[in-house]
Design a protein around this motif. Sequence first.
Motif, PDB file in Angstrom:
ATOM      1  N   ALA A   1      32.980  10.162  10.393  1.00 24.94           N
ATOM      2  CA  ALA A   1      33.477  10.865   9.208  1.00 24.94           C
ATOM      3  C   ALA A   1      33.379  12.371   9.389  1.00 24.94           C
ATOM      4  N   ALA A   2      32.308  12.835  10.013  1.00 24.04           N
ATOM      5  CA  ALA A   2      32.144  14.268  10.251  1.00 24.04           C
ATOM      6  C   ALA A   2      33.239  14.804  11.163  1.00 24.04           C
ATOM      7  N   LEU A   3      33.745  13.945  12.043  1.00 21.88           N
ATOM      8  CA  LEU A   3      34.811  14.357  12.962  1.00 21.88           C
ATOM      9  C   LEU A   3      36.201  14.048  12.417  1.00 21.88           C
ATOM     10  N   GLY A   4      36.261  13.580  11.158  1.00 21.07           N
ATOM     11  CA  GLY A   4      37.557  13.397  10.520  1.00 21.07           C
ATOM     12  C   GLY A   4      38.109  11.993  10.527  1.00 21.07           C
ATOM     13  N   THR A   5      37.318  11.025  10.971  1.00 20.44           N
ATOM     14  CA  THR A   5      37.758   9.624  10.969  1.00 20.44           C
ATOM     15  C   THR A   5      36.948   8.858   9.934  1.00 20.44           C
ATOM     16  N   GLY A   6      37.598   8.426   8.874  1.00 18.55           N
ATOM     17  CA  GLY A   6      36.893   7.737   7.800  1.00 18.55           C
ATOM     18  C   GLY A   6      36.250   8.720   6.836  1.00 18.55           C
ATOM     19  N   SER A   7      35.448   8.186   5.933  1.00 22.27           N
ATOM     20  CA  SER A   7      34.794   9.034   4.935  1.00 22.27           C
ATOM     21  C   SER A   7      33.347   8.590   4.736  1.00 22.27           C
ATOM     22  N   HIS A   8      32.524   9.560   4.354  1.00 21.92           N
ATOM     23  CA  HIS A   8      31.117   9.288   4.052  1.00 21.92           C
ATOM     24  C   HIS A   8      30.587  10.473   3.265  1.00 21.92           C
ATOM     25  N   GLN A   9      29.705  10.195   2.325  1.00 19.68           N
ATOM     26  CA  GLN A   9      29.204  11.260   1.461  1.00 19.68           C
ATOM     27  C   GLN A   9      28.398  12.314   2.229  1.00 19.68           C
ATOM     28  N   MET A  10      27.902  11.936   3.413  1.00 16.77           N
ATOM     29  CA  MET A  10      27.120  12.871   4.209  1.00 16.77           C
ATOM     30  C   MET A  10      27.957  13.557   5.296  1.00 16.77           C
ATOM     31  N   ALA A  11      29.273  13.385   5.230  1.00 16.40           N
ATOM     32  CA  ALA A  11      30.125  13.912   6.300  1.00 16.40           C
ATOM     33  C   ALA A  11      30.014  15.426   6.445  1.00 16.40           C
ATOM     34  N   ASP A  12      30.047  16.152   5.334  1.00 16.57           N
ATOM     35  CA  ASP A  12      29.999  17.613   5.406  1.00 16.57           C
ATOM     36  C   ASP A  12      28.658  18.110   5.923  1.00 16.57           C
ATOM     37  N   VAL A  13      27.598  17.461   5.475  1.00 16.26           N
ATOM     38  CA  VAL A  13      26.261  17.836   5.950  1.00 16.26           C
ATOM     39  C   VAL A  13      26.150  17.579   7.451  1.00 16.26           C
ATOM     40  N   ALA A  14      26.682  16.430   7.870  1.00 15.75           N
ATOM     41  CA  ALA A  14      26.623  16.081   9.288  1.00 15.75           C
ATOM     42  C   ALA A  14      27.434  17.046  10.142  1.00 15.75           C
ATOM     43  N   LEU A  15      28.610  17.422   9.651  1.00 15.15           N
ATOM     44  CA  LEU A  15      29.457  18.348  10.398  1.00 15.15           C
ATOM     45  C   LEU A  15      28.749  19.679  10.617  1.00 15.15           C
ATOM     46  N   ALA A  16      28.073  20.174   9.569  1.00 17.11           N
ATOM     47  CA  ALA A  16      27.343  21.430   9.703  1.00 17.11           C
ATOM     48  C   ALA A  16      26.225  21.309  10.739  1.00 17.11           C
ATOM     49  N   ALA A  17      25.631  20.115  10.831  1.00 11.31           N
ATOM     50  CA  ALA A  17      24.518  19.911  11.756  1.00 11.31           C
ATOM     51  C   ALA A  17      24.976  19.768  13.203  1.00 11.31           C
ATOM     52  N   ILE A  18      26.115  19.091  13.390  1.00 11.63           N
ATOM     53  CA  ILE A  18      26.529  18.769  14.773  1.00 11.63           C
ATOM     54  C   ILE A  18      27.578  19.715  15.329  1.00 11.63           C
ATOM     55  N   PHE A  19      28.109  20.607  14.489  1.00 13.21           N
ATOM     56  CA  PHE A  19      29.219  21.448  14.938  1.00 13.21           C
ATOM     57  C   PHE A  19      28.901  22.240  16.210  1.00 13.21           C
ATOM     58  N   PRO A  20      27.741  22.893  16.327  1.00  9.24           N
ATOM     59  CA  PRO A  20      27.478  23.633  17.580  1.00  9.24           C
ATOM     60  C   PRO A  20      27.504  22.721  18.808  1.00  9.24           C
ATOM     61  N   LEU A  21      27.065  21.482  18.621  1.00 11.03           N
ATOM     62  CA  LEU A  21      27.040  20.542  19.746  1.00 11.03           C
ATOM     63  C   LEU A  21      28.449  20.089  20.111  1.00 11.03           C
ATOM     64  N   THR A  22      29.226  19.727  19.108  1.00  6.11           N
ATOM     65  CA  THR A  22      30.583  19.254  19.401  1.00  6.11           C
ATOM     66  C   THR A  22      31.473  20.386  19.900  1.00  6.11           C
ATOM     67  N   GLU A  23      31.227  21.597  19.408  1.00  3.85           N
ATOM     68  CA  GLU A  23      32.006  22.736  19.883  1.00  3.85           C
ATOM     69  C   GLU A  23      31.715  22.982  21.363  1.00  3.85           C
ATOM     70  N   ALA A  24      30.434  22.916  21.735  1.00  4.88           N
ATOM     71  CA  ALA A  24      30.067  23.090  23.144  1.00  4.88           C
ATOM     72  C   ALA A  24      30.643  21.966  23.992  1.00  4.88           C
ATOM     73  N   ARG A  25      30.591  20.757  23.473  1.00  3.22           N
ATOM     74  CA  ARG A  25      31.132  19.609  24.208  1.00  3.22           C
ATOM     75  C   ARG A  25      32.631  19.750  24.429  1.00  3.22           C
ATOM     76  N   ASP A  26      33.353  20.178  23.393  1.00  2.47           N
ATOM     77  CA  ASP A  26      34.802  20.324  23.525  1.00  2.47           C
ATOM     78  C   ASP A  26      35.161  21.408  24.537  1.00  2.47           C
TER      79      ASP A  26
END
Length: 258
Positions: A80-105
Motif C-alpha cells: 500500500a505504501a508503494l501504491g498497490t492496494g490500500s491500508h490505513q498505515m500506508a502514509d506512515v509506512a511511506l514516510a518511514a521507508i521512503f529513504p530506503l526505497t529511494e536509495a534502492r531505486d
Amino acid sequence: MLAENSEIGVRADGESGHAQPGIHATSAALAAPIAELREQWRRRQAWHRAEKALTLQAKALCRRLAEGGDKAEADRIYKAALGTGSHQMADVALAAIFPLTEARDGIAKHRATVEKRLVKLAKVLPVAPWVEETRGVGLLSLAAIVGEAGDLSAYANPAKLWKRMGLAVMPDGGRQRRVGGVEALDHGYSPARRCVMWNLGACIVKAGGPLKAVYDARKLYEADRVETKAHAHNRAQRYLEKRFLRDLWSAWRRASPC
C-alpha cells in the motif's frame, strides 16, 4: 543406475570423450573484454545484494507498524505504501521507508546500466551466436556464467566447469554442496554460482525447445527413482543445467581462436 556424468558424455575421470585434452587458450583479444565483464558482473551482483537488503529493511519497518508484527499485514502495508492496494498505515509506512526505497531505486537504475554493458561485452565473445540461438538463454545469462567462471578456455573439461558452478558429483558419489570444516575446500561450493545456474535452468524449462525436451525425458526417468514430482523436477533441471554447461563449453572451444 546410470552415472550422471556418463549420461552427459563425460567419463568418470572428468574428461570429455570428444574434447581435446588440456587447456584451450583464448586469444589475447578476448582477455580485456572478459576481464571487464567479470568486474562488471561483480559490481552488478554487489548492487543487486544491496537492493535486496534495502527491500528487507523497508519490509522490517512495515512489520513494526503491523498489529502484533503480523507478516501478512506487513506485506499489505508495504504494498500500500508503494501504491498497490490500500491500508490505513500506508502514509506512515511511506514516510518511514521512503529513504530506503529511494536509495534502492537509484541502485536499480545503475544496475540496469551495468546489465546493458554486460550484454554488449557478452556479444563480442565468439560463442555469443550459439547462445542467442539457444531458447531460454540470453547474452546476460552468458555474462553471468563468464562473470562467475571466467574464461571457459581455462577449464580442461566440462566436469571442471560443473564444479565451478556448483554442479559437480564429489568422489564419494554425493553432490557438491555447502559444507563446513575441512571438506569446504574440496567442495568449493558457492550459493551465488549455483543460483546463476538454477535460474538459467528454470528459464530454459519455461522457454521450451530442444533443451526442454532433454529436461522432459530426464524427468520421466527420474520419476521412477524418487518419491515426489518435486524431486524429479529438481533432478531433471540439474541434469539440464549440466547438459547446457557441457554444450556451452564445447561451443566455446569450437568458436574461440587458438
